[in-house]
Design an enzyme around this catalytic site. Structure first.
Site, PDB file in Angstrom:
ATOM      1  N   ARG A  76      85.626 117.266  -4.986  1.00  0.00           N
ATOM      2  CA  ARG A  76      85.513 115.991  -4.287  1.00  0.00           C
ATOM      3  C   ARG A  76      84.198 115.816  -3.536  1.00  0.00           C
ATOM      4  O   ARG A  76      83.420 114.930  -3.845  1.00  0.00           O
ATOM      5  CB  ARG A  76      86.675 115.816  -3.308  1.00  0.00           C
ATOM      6  CG  ARG A  76      86.646 114.472  -2.590  1.00  0.00           C
ATOM      7  CD  ARG A  76      87.800 114.297  -1.630  1.00  0.00           C
ATOM      8  NE  ARG A  76      89.086 114.252  -2.316  1.00  0.00           N
ATOM      9  CZ  ARG A  76      90.246 114.168  -1.703  1.00  0.00           C
ATOM     10  NH1 ARG A  76      90.294 114.157  -0.382  1.00  0.00           N
ATOM     11  NH2 ARG A  76      91.367 114.117  -2.371  1.00  0.00           N
TER      12      ARG A  76
ATOM     13  N   HIS B 297      89.815 109.488 -13.073  1.00  0.00           N
ATOM     14  CA  HIS B 297      89.870 109.688 -11.618  1.00  0.00           C
ATOM     15  C   HIS B 297      91.088 108.974 -11.039  1.00  0.00           C
ATOM     16  O   HIS B 297      90.990 107.821 -10.598  1.00  0.00           O
ATOM     17  CB  HIS B 297      88.574 109.139 -10.991  1.00  0.00           C
ATOM     18  CG  HIS B 297      88.284 109.678  -9.623  1.00  0.00           C
ATOM     19  ND1 HIS B 297      87.902 110.987  -9.386  1.00  0.00           N
ATOM     20  CD2 HIS B 297      88.299 109.090  -8.397  1.00  0.00           C
ATOM     21  CE1 HIS B 297      87.695 111.169  -8.096  1.00  0.00           C
ATOM     22  NE2 HIS B 297      87.935 110.035  -7.475  1.00  0.00           N
TER      23      HIS B 297
ATOM     24  N   TYR C  25      83.532  90.410  -8.357  1.00  0.00           N
ATOM     25  CA  TYR C  25      82.365  89.520  -8.303  1.00  0.00           C
ATOM     26  C   TYR C  25      81.086  90.188  -8.817  1.00  0.00           C
ATOM     27  O   TYR C  25      80.181  89.503  -9.281  1.00  0.00           O
ATOM     28  CB  TYR C  25      82.123  89.039  -6.869  1.00  0.00           C
ATOM     29  CG  TYR C  25      83.258  88.242  -6.291  1.00  0.00           C
ATOM     30  CD1 TYR C  25      83.672  87.037  -6.867  1.00  0.00           C
ATOM     31  CD2 TYR C  25      83.937  88.684  -5.162  1.00  0.00           C
ATOM     32  CE1 TYR C  25      84.720  86.305  -6.343  1.00  0.00           C
ATOM     33  CE2 TYR C  25      84.982  87.959  -4.621  1.00  0.00           C
ATOM     34  CZ  TYR C  25      85.376  86.768  -5.217  1.00  0.00           C
ATOM     35  OH  TYR C  25      86.410  86.052  -4.693  1.00  0.00           O
TER      36      TYR C  25
END
Length: 800
Positions: A29, A75, A119
């Site tokens: 991580r 993931h 967006y």
């Protein structure tokens, strides 16, 4: 369904679970791999985009689609964590070379959030291709994804030393990492030199890697810190904003900030500077403006006229993120373990990774070249006996029979026979026969070159060097951060911190101190000062807020109180006791107060005690940086105390008067300059049970007024005094009587202009004109002014 209950201790369970969790977040991580410089989530994002063809030479694609691909295949975590990581890879103020190009709002240096993933659009940057190039040539190990439905790479081929170029930051269990970004051209040049000379030292590497190169620029100070970090993995540098001075039309100046330290939030920086201005923590700033636009970062700090711009800048460096400390902590995952590494270990690990990648790629290409050459040789052999081959195929039952016949009749291999039976008719032209011959020659050269790379380690290293050189030439950029060898010491000028203002400072005998504005003082008048009953004003004077008050006490100590730290209190109000500012002992009281601005060594303080000791110390010795408790001004014997403090700038006469009427006058030149903890020297040679009542400066125009315990006042002129040497017994001023001899209990030097005296007993006071006390000769006891039976014994005397 049977239950399985395990009886385990809490320590074992917690230890085991936390151990597993820690191992996961360390390896999977928060920390980057030393080989490709990527954390797992970053690697998965890049690989998902590459696999789906979302590359730099294609059109942009919605970020939400990429996030969905990453979550679905590689993931299995929240979409925000993936999108946040994706956005960071596109932010040019975070990465020296962005790995993702993004259209739309991808955040800002002001820490504004990016637009939602629905967006924005993204694709891999060109330099990301260099991290992923040749990944399909069996160059890196793959492992099953979280649900075993596909495979994902454990590391990327990384044709450039990405970890040093873009740096990394992260926190896991027990480990954290802070690796700064560097200049691509410098890192690659150092890597090339390391390949040529594996024994190269850190100092030699630093000829090529000058230091970090932050995407936000700035000035890096402290080469020693850089070297230490490159040797050990830990070190500290200072990163300072780039600040320039510009002049405005109205005669004012402004500081222009064009580069800020790495990972500093610009809007927070501007807000903090403006708060310092608004809170009057710094004087001299008119306005702080953020003038950043599409042309680049720009913060304008407009200054007042005639303000020391360097002092303002220094204050801001010290108290804001205009200058920050950056601490190297170069931890990365190597062989599955987190290791703190120096720069040589980083480069060495990267080179070993490249040797592994290039070896596997070469082996893969060699296998493919040999397989193709085997096919080409079969095709060439078939074309040389084309008619027989066609005849054999036509006489065969089916494709499988044709392949078997070709293998049996002409000794073709299965692969060659497959290629022959699937050969298209247009490939039988003369042109294609020539092309096959040319391809055979090319394959032969290729195979020889590939075998040379595998057999010759130097040839393999040359391949790595050529590829690194190509990348350097393609992607090199000028250095953004400049480097200075030494860390500049920041000197804060208090004139910048404190508005310069003229005020009235007053101290009472009982130790109440205050500063008052000129407006309040003038409105009330000097006589209307606020004091407690039984207290009186000791001293008031016009001072500046930039001055420092030195409050001397009877215990041989002084209080160091900057005037601006005194509470501003109206003239008619009481003020605060000095013990509320600096704690003092019980029975300790104020003797006098003086103000200093620069503590220049052109003056001295002379301190005199009741037991006839005296000392002279230079003003500069009284300056201190820690003033939360009383400081020693003179070492005193038990039961002795200070009776007067004098400030002199040139040699002056000092007069001493004792309780039994002895007088001694001498020059201050007889006192040597001593330290603050010195006990001083003998001022006057005292008789038994005698003590000094007065030690003051005196000039030829002055006189001395003295009061005895019997209510008598005596005044002598300067001519009565005789200048002698220090430490003598002196003159006798009083006439010795057989009974009830006069003893001096109080005395003052009377200067021209002083007209009144006041004597005090424990019951009352009496005021009179000084001119009414005529000058006396040496052996007289003066004139009785009060009857002590009614007035009480005289205790003190004040002249004004």
């Amino acid at each position: 369904m049977s239950e399985i209950i395990q009886d385990l201790s809490l320590e074992d369970v917690i230890g085991d679970r936390f151990g597993r969790y820690s191992k996961y977040i360390i390896q999977e991580r928060a920390l980057p791999d030393v080989r490709d410089g990527l954390k797992p989530v970053q690697r998965r994002i890049l690989y998902a985009m590459y696999s789906s063809g979302n590359t730099y030479d294609r059109n942009f694609r919605k970020s939400a689609k990429t996030v969905g691909d990453v979550i679905g295949q590689y993931h299995p975590h929240g979409d925000s964590s993936v999108y946040d990581a994706m956005v960071r890879l596109s932010q040019e103020w975070k990465l020296r070379h962005v790995l993702i190009e993004m259209q739309g709002n991808n955040g800002s240096i002001d820490n504004d959030p990016a637009a939602a993933m629905r967006y924005t659009e993204a694709k891999l940057s060109r330099i990301s291709e260099e991290l992923l190039r040749d990944i399909n040539k069996e160059t890196v190990p793959f492992m099953p994804n979280y649900d075993d439905t596909t495979m994902e790479p454990m590391v990327l081929p990384a044709r450039l030393p990405h970890l040093l170029i873009n740096g990394s930051t992260g926190i896991s269990a027990g480990y954290a990492t802070d690796i700064p970004p560097h200049n691509l051209a410098e890192v690659i040049q150092a890597t090339l030199k390391y390949i040529d000379n594996p024994d190269i030292t850190v100092s030699q590497l630093m000829k090529y890697i000058k230091g970090p190169d932050f995407p936000t620029g700035g000035i890096i100070q402290g080469i020693d810190g850089i070297k230490k970090a490159y040797e050990t993995g830990k070190g500290k540098i200072i990163v300072r904003s780039k600040v320039e001075l510009e002049e405005l039309r109205n005669g004012r100046k402004e500081l222009i900030v064009t580069e800020v330290p790495y990972e500093v939030n610009k809007s927070s920086l501007v807000k903090k500077m403006d708060e310092l201005r608004a809170d009057k923590k710094v004087d001299g700033i008119v306005e702080v403006r953020d003038e950043t636009d599409r042309t680049g970062l720009r913060i304008a700090i407009e200054l007042k006229k005639d303000v020391n711009s360097e002092a303002v800048a220094n204050f801001l460096y010290k108290n804001t993120d205009l200058q920050v400390a950056y601490n190297f902590n170069m931890v990365a995952i190597s062989d599955g373990r987190p290791i703190l590494m120096g720069i040589r270990q980083f480069i060495d690990s990267y080179i070993n990774h490249q040797i592994d990648v290039v070896t596997k790629r070469t082996r893969y290409e060699l296998n493919h070249a040999e397989s193709r050459m085997h096919i080409v040789e079969g095709l060439m052999k078939a074309l040389s006996i084309l008619d027989e081959v066609i005849k054999l195929i036509r006489s065969s039952k089916n494709k499988k029979d044709a392949k078997n016949n070709l293998v049996a009749e002409y000794d073709f291999s299965d692969a060659q026979a497959e290629a022959i039976v699937t050969l298209q008719l247009y490939r039988l032209t003369n042109t294609d026969i020539v092309e096959l011959q040319n391809e055979h020659d090319e394959l032969k050269k290729t195979i020889e070159a590939l075998r040379n790379i595998l057999d010759n380690h130097d040839a393999l290293l040359n391949v790595i060097k050529e590829e690194l050189t190509e990348i350097r030439n393609r992607y090199k950029q000028k250095r953004l951060s400049s480097i200075e060898a030494e860390i500049t010491e920041i000197k804060i000028d208090k004139e910048v911190m404190i508005p310069s203002e003229t005020v009235i400072m007053s101290v009472t005998k009982h130790g109440y101190i205050k500063r008052t504005s000129l407006r309040s003082f003038n409105a009330s008048g000097a006589e209307e000062v606020g004091v407690k009953e039984g207290d009186e004003l000791l001293k008031y004077q016009e001072v500046n807020t930039l001055d420092t008050a030195l409050v001397f006490t009877n215990k041989g100590r002084y209080l160091y109180i900057p005037v601006h730290k005194l509470s501003e209190i109206k003239w008619k109000d009481l003020g605060q006791h000095v013990s509320q500012i600096v704690p003092i002992d019980e029975g300790e009281h104020v003797i006098d107060v003086f103000c200093e601005r620069d503590f220049k060594p052109e003056a001295f303080y002379v301190l005199a005690t009741r037991d006839g000791m005296i000392k002279k110390s230079n003003v500069s010795m009284f300056k201190t940086s820690r003033f939360n408790k009383p400081l020693v001004s003179m070492k005193l014997k038990t039961d002795d105390e200070i009776i007067n403090v004098m400030r002199i700038e040139e040699p002056q006469l000092i007069t001493v008067l004792t309780h039994k009427g002895m007088s001694l006058t001498y020059s201050s030149d007889e006192l040597s300059d001593t330290g603050l903890r010195a006990a001083g020297v003998k001022s006057i040679n005292l008789k038994d049970e005698d003590y000094a009542v007065l030690t003051q400066l005196i000039s030829e125009k002055d006189s001395i007024l003295m009061a005895t315990q019997r209510g008598s006042l005596k005044r002598i002129g300067f001519k009565v005094l005789q200048t002698a040497k220090r430490a003598q017994r002196g003159l006798t001023l009083l006439k010795e009587l057989k009974k009830a001899s006069h003893r001096i209990v109080a005395a003052e030097v009377v200067q021209p202009g002083q007209k009144q005296y006041t004597i005090y007993s424990n019951k009352q006071q009496e005021t009179g004109d000084i001119k009414d006390i005529h000058l006396s000769e040496q052996y007289t006891n003066g004139s009785f002014i009060v009857d002590i039976n009614d007035f009480g014994e005289v205790e003190s005397l004040v002249v004004k």
